[in-house]
Motif scaffolding. Sequence first.
Motif, short mmCIF file in Angstrom:
data_model
loop_
_atom_site.label_atom_id
_atom_site.label_comp_id
_atom_site.label_asym_id
_atom_site.label_seq_id
_atom_site.Cartn_x
_atom_site.Cartn_y
_atom_site.Cartn_z
N THR A 115 35.09 -20.69 68.91
CA THR A 115 36.44 -21.06 68.47
C THR A 115 36.81 -20.35 67.17
N GLY A 157 33.32 -28.56 72.35
CA GLY A 157 34.36 -29.24 71.58
C GLY A 157 34.31 -28.76 70.15
N ASP A 158 35.46 -28.81 69.48
CA ASP A 158 35.59 -28.32 68.11
C ASP A 158 36.33 -29.40 67.31
N TRP A 160 38.37 -29.22 64.95
CA TRP A 160 39.74 -28.85 64.61
C TRP A 160 40.58 -28.58 65.86
N GLU A 161 39.96 -28.03 66.90
CA GLU A 161 40.71 -27.58 68.07
C GLU A 161 40.59 -28.49 69.28
N GLY A 162 39.66 -29.45 69.24
CA GLY A 162 39.47 -30.33 70.39
C GLY A 162 38.62 -29.69 71.47
N ALA A 163 38.88 -30.07 72.72
CA ALA A 163 38.08 -29.56 73.84
C ALA A 163 38.22 -28.04 73.94
#
Length: 312
Positions: A115, A157-158, A160-163
């Motif tokens: 990511t 998953g991240d 800050w960014e979600g899935a």
Amino acid sequence: MTLPMVVKDPRLPARVRIYEVGARDGLQNEKATVRTEVKAEFIHRLASAGLRTVEATSFVHPKWVPQLADAEALFPQLQDLAEAVRLPVLVPNEKGLDRALALGARDVAVFASATESFARANLNRTVDEALAMFEPVVTRARAAGAHVRGYLSMCFGDPWEGAVPAAQVTRVCRRLVDMGCDELSLGDTIGVATPGQVAALLRDLNDAGIPTDRLGVHFHDTYGQALSNTLTALRHGVTTVDASAGGLGGCPYAKSATGNLATEDLVWMLDGLGIDTGVDLTRLTATSVWMAEQLGRPSPSRTVRALSHQEQ
């Protein structure tokens, strides 16, 4: 000591290689400095328990990970293990690679992100900029005869960014393989993956031409899913599993990342499935109890707590 009942599953691999990360990933986040001699003793004890791949340290700039500032002092203390044990080291750039090769390192790893947010937080670069930085590192390491692992964080998953879409992960994995990485480690850095997600990503990677035998998995147990995710990966044919003795570790750049999958918890499950690891669970548990004493707190591993309680 209680040992698990063995019931084999013919769908699973006969042997699993445990890639022990406790001495590097496990200790890098410790606030109090762990003495070099303690780290060396820890790695020797892990080897004595039967672990044959033990990640030793990182040749990152001391400013970024002060706990691993003693890499040059530590690595020579492990050379008596070098014939029997693989001692991978993390190298963030060409300067880190130079330091590692000068000490005779034969296994190195680079640490990429799936990511953009984590690439910025961890490497202060975009994903593509980080990959461009790693390319000469991988090329030079391979030319020097080193085995190269590519870690890939935030595969599921991240914060800050979600899935994270599987296609996004697969694109970066393809780049790492194309630049020459011998194997990849798929990291669930914040521990949010579930078995269906793991299976889907592994299928996507295979469809992209990346064979299962070049893949390892690296799960965190934030939501208690690390073992179920590991079992899913094993059913897909994965035979390399990252784990940390005593469940040590997290990630300094992802605040929601809790401990890695505990090696003892993994070995308990694999022993029960009749899967060979070469690891002596009794010795490994004693090692994690010893290390917990050095750190001044109990081990988070459920298996360590259960087995060490029986010994009292």
